[in-house]
Enzyme design. Structure first.
Site, mmCIF file in Angstrom:
data_model
loop_
_atom_site.group_PDB
_atom_site.id
_atom_site.type_symbol
_atom_site.label_atom_id
_atom_site.label_comp_id
_atom_site.label_asym_id
_atom_site.label_seq_id
_atom_site.Cartn_x
_atom_site.Cartn_y
_atom_site.Cartn_z
ATOM 1 N N SER A 26 0.812 -1.221 0.000
ATOM 2 C CA SER A 26 0.000 0.000 0.000
ATOM 3 C C SER A 26 0.844 1.267 0.000
ATOM 4 O O SER A 26 0.310 2.373 0.057
ATOM 5 C CB SER A 26 -0.930 -0.006 1.216
ATOM 6 O OG SER A 26 -0.180 -0.190 2.403
ATOM 7 N N ASN A 45 -2.419 -2.304 12.887
ATOM 8 C CA ASN A 45 -3.866 -2.078 12.799
ATOM 9 C C ASN A 45 -4.282 -0.785 13.511
ATOM 10 O O ASN A 45 -5.066 -0.006 12.977
ATOM 11 C CB ASN A 45 -4.634 -3.264 13.383
ATOM 12 C CG ASN A 45 -4.432 -4.527 12.568
ATOM 13 O OD1 ASN A 45 -3.796 -4.474 11.512
ATOM 14 N ND2 ASN A 45 -4.936 -5.647 13.049
ATOM 15 N N THR A 62 -39.666 27.313 -11.616
ATOM 16 C CA THR A 62 -40.016 25.968 -11.146
ATOM 17 C C THR A 62 -40.215 25.155 -12.428
ATOM 18 O O THR A 62 -40.687 25.707 -13.430
ATOM 19 C CB THR A 62 -41.312 25.951 -10.302
ATOM 20 O OG1 THR A 62 -42.399 26.393 -11.122
ATOM 21 C CG2 THR A 62 -41.217 26.847 -9.078
ATOM 22 N N HIS A 63 -39.838 23.917 -12.412
ATOM 23 C CA HIS A 63 -39.885 23.068 -13.628
ATOM 24 C C HIS A 63 -39.089 23.702 -14.773
ATOM 25 O O HIS A 63 -39.400 23.478 -15.940
ATOM 26 C CB HIS A 63 -41.328 22.832 -14.102
ATOM 27 C CG HIS A 63 -42.277 22.467 -13.010
ATOM 28 N ND1 HIS A 63 -42.489 21.177 -12.616
ATOM 29 C CD2 HIS A 63 -43.049 23.239 -12.210
ATOM 30 C CE1 HIS A 63 -43.373 21.153 -11.617
ATOM 31 N NE2 HIS A 63 -43.717 22.399 -11.349
ATOM 32 N N GLN A 122 -7.911 -1.818 3.795
ATOM 33 C CA GLN A 122 -6.869 -1.060 3.097
ATOM 34 C C GLN A 122 -7.475 -0.323 1.891
ATOM 35 O O GLN A 122 -6.945 0.687 1.455
ATOM 36 C CB GLN A 122 -5.771 -2.024 2.636
ATOM 37 C CG GLN A 122 -4.635 -1.378 1.880
ATOM 38 C CD GLN A 122 -3.440 -2.307 1.763
ATOM 39 O OE1 GLN A 122 -2.770 -2.582 2.762
ATOM 40 N NE2 GLN A 122 -3.178 -2.813 0.579
ATOM 41 N N LYS A 172 -16.803 29.443 -30.232
ATOM 42 C CA LYS A 172 -17.159 28.790 -28.965
ATOM 43 C C LYS A 172 -16.392 29.310 -27.755
ATOM 44 O O LYS A 172 -15.190 29.553 -27.822
ATOM 45 C CB LYS A 172 -16.873 27.288 -29.078
ATOM 46 C CG LYS A 172 -17.931 26.534 -29.831
ATOM 47 C CD LYS A 172 -19.201 26.423 -29.024
ATOM 48 C CE LYS A 172 -20.104 25.347 -29.584
ATOM 49 N NZ LYS A 172 -19.974 24.109 -28.879
ATOM 50 N N ASN A 219 -16.654 27.740 -23.997
ATOM 51 C CA ASN A 219 -17.387 26.691 -23.283
ATOM 52 C C ASN A 219 -17.237 26.775 -21.759
ATOM 53 O O ASN A 219 -16.174 27.125 -21.257
ATOM 54 C CB ASN A 219 -16.894 25.315 -23.744
ATOM 55 C CG ASN A 219 -17.160 25.093 -25.217
ATOM 56 O OD1 ASN A 219 -18.153 25.589 -25.751
ATOM 57 N ND2 ASN A 219 -16.265 24.375 -25.882
HETATM 58 N N1 ARG Z 1 -1.800 -1.186 4.841
HETATM 59 C C1 ARG Z 1 -2.672 -1.672 5.840
HETATM 60 C C2 ARG Z 1 -4.008 -0.939 5.740
HETATM 61 O O1 ARG Z 1 -4.051 0.037 5.101
HETATM 62 C C3 ARG Z 1 -2.070 -1.442 7.190
HETATM 63 C C4 ARG Z 1 -2.536 -2.383 8.232
HETATM 64 C C5 ARG Z 1 -1.941 -3.728 7.998
HETATM 65 N N2 ARG Z 1 -2.346 -4.656 8.984
HETATM 66 C C6 ARG Z 1 -2.316 -5.958 8.788
HETATM 67 N N3 ARG Z 1 -2.722 -6.715 9.713
HETATM 68 N N4 ARG Z 1 -1.870 -6.476 7.666
HETATM 69 O O2 ARG Z 1 -5.000 -1.355 6.265
#
Ligand code: ARG
Length: 469
Positions: free
Chosen positions: A23, A110, A155-156, A322, A283, A285
């Site tokens: 990510s 987490n 209106t409308h 994620q 034109k 726009n």
């Molecule tokens: N990249 C993860 C997210 O956005 C971070 C948390 C990852 N936790 C895990 N147990 N793999 O949620």
């Protein structure tokens, strides 16, 4: 491939799996929040004796440097890492060795990611509010300049009764004002800290969650650790509020597009906010308004995606979560961009007062007032409605406005009409007789403008951590 959790694995992750899972390409956006969260965590670990004061101080000092370097660009975020959390921790360990390995004591990714995203979003809620405020200032400027600019109200999409441009704009002022209230409301509800929730069940270390919450500007810690790691309600609320902002901007855009059309010509969009055609030289726009209207669907899509992603998730954290990031970031960028551009377009637009007035005058928008005139002279409203209906038919046939009829013509339809009918159905009279609060009459409008001005002067957003009194 650089990851934090190789211990229990016997094989390298497949490259495609690694990429699918990673990510960092998008969560690098909250590197600042990630490091600030880590610094608060480590300071608290030191205070609680979970780390020694020296260890905490050493980690904090290095995190500060890493933060400064990511901000000035001397430290490049390497996408070789799985996520931003792993990157920061790896750099720390490279630089200060074993002490760095203690940063993650009493924490899970987490609760870490829940914290980072909440802090990032909290700031975005405030920034959205500031952009809404700037837009409101631009709307109010138009209102103040146009309390006597008469235009047809619809209106409308049919001409209905005359209003003023100030009155028409005032409707949007109210919409964006409510949008700001939603921002404030979301902020109040979301500003509780998930840090210390651990993976899901808290931790066995004597963490001081109130301390980290306060240090990071939260009102206090979230009261359930499973909720702490798995709540994304605040994102859904924010996306929903952004959808409403976009819906308002889109309606406003649609009107500007109509008003800018060759048929209406109520407005002229500034050259800086319009574009030409590659083939048709004549034109000009209204692309900005069209794009704002078009991008609205994209923000709606983000809300629906997240609602759908969340609907089947058992407690607590699941990797599905994620998916909350890219779409939220995109929606935030889109809505903020639209707010800023729309404001620029609105503050440079030219309103063609004469065209608006003429359109109101030629559109039978004073027909209700002609009926009211009869009612004031003793004719029951239903009969008055019928009489004015006949007048309108007569005018359509002759292709004239009601006040272009002679008094004899009026009298031939109803003997009740007298010379003062002309004054009673003038555009100015139609507008300025409407004096109940919220109506377009000059005095009513000025009262509302004063209220809106007072609102703008007092409505500062609370700073992080400052609870509303
Ligand atoms: N990249 C993860 C997210 O956005 C971070 C948390 C990852 N936790 C895990 N147990 N793999 O949620």
């Amino acid at each position: 491939m650089a990851q934090l959790w190789g211990g229990r694995f016997t094989k390298e992750t497949d490259r495609l799996v690694y990429q699918f899972n990673a990510s960092i390409s998008f969560d690098r956006r909250f590197v600042t929040q990630d490091i600030e969260g880590s610094m608060a965590h480590v300071r608290m670990l030191g205070k609680q004796g979970i780390l020694t004061q020296e260890e905490a101080a050493q980690i904090t000092a290095e995190l500060k440097k890493i933060l400064a370097e990511t901000q000035d660009g001397t430290l490049e975020i390497s996408e070789e890492y799985e996520d931003i959390h792993s990157f920061v921790e790896a750099v720390l360990i490279q630089r200060i060795g074993d002490t760095g390995k203690k940063l993650h004591t009493g924490r899970s990714r987490n609760d870490q990611v829940a914290l980072d995203m909440r802090m990032y979003t909290r700031e975005q809620v405030q920034q959205t509010d500031a952009l809404l405020k700037e837009l409101l200032e631009a709307v109010l400027a138009v209102m103040k300049a146009h309390t006597q600019t008469i235009m047809p109200g619809f209106t409308h999409l049919q001409k209905a009764q005359p209003v003023t441009l100030a009155h028409h704009m005032g409707a949007y002022f109210e919409m964006f004002k409510r949008d700001r209230l939603r921002m404030r409301d979301i902020y109040e509800r979301m500003n509780y800290c998930p840090l210390g929730s651990g993976a899901l069940a808290g931790t066995t270390y004597p963490l001081d969650r109130a301390d980290t919450a306060q240090a990071l500007g939260f009102y206090g810690p979230m009261l359930n650790s499973m909720d702490g790691v798995s709540d994304r309600d605040y994102l859904i609320e924010f996306l929903s509020a952004l959808c409403t902002v976009m819906m308002h901007l889109s309606r406003f855009s649609e009107e500007i597009i109509i008003w800018n059309s060759n048929e209406y010509q109520f407005v002229e969009i500034d050259d800086a906010y319009s574009t030409g055609s590659s083939i048709m030289p004549q034109k000009k726009n209204p692309d900005i308004a069209e794009l704002v209207r078009g991008k609205t669907g994209r923000v709606y899509g983000a809300l629906l995606s997240l609602l759908t992603a969340m609907k089947g998730l058992p407690l607590a954290y699941n990797k599905d979560m994620q998916e909350d990031k890219e779409l939220t970031f995109d929606a935030i960028d889109t809505a903020k961009g639209c707010l800023a551009l729309f404001r620029g377009m609105l503050s440079t637009i030219r309103f063609r007062k004469e065209r608006m007035r003429e359109s109101a005058a030629l559109g039978f928008t004073n027909a209700t007032d002609a009926a009211d005139y009869l009612v004031n002279h003793g004719v029951p409203f239903r009969d008055a409605h019928g009489i004015v209906g006949k007048i309108v038919l007569y005018c359509i046939e002759k292709n004239i406005a009601i006040d272009e009829m002679s008094l004899d013509e009026f009298k031939s339809i109803s003997p009740v009409f007298e010379e003062d009918i002309y004054e009673a159905i003038s555009m100015e009279a139609c507008v300025n007789k409407r004096l109940t609060i919220g109506a377009p009459g000059k005095e009513a409008m000025e009262q509302v403008i004063a209220l809106e001005e007072a609102y703008l002067a007092q409505s500062a957003f609370p700073q992080a951590g400052q609870r509303e009194q």
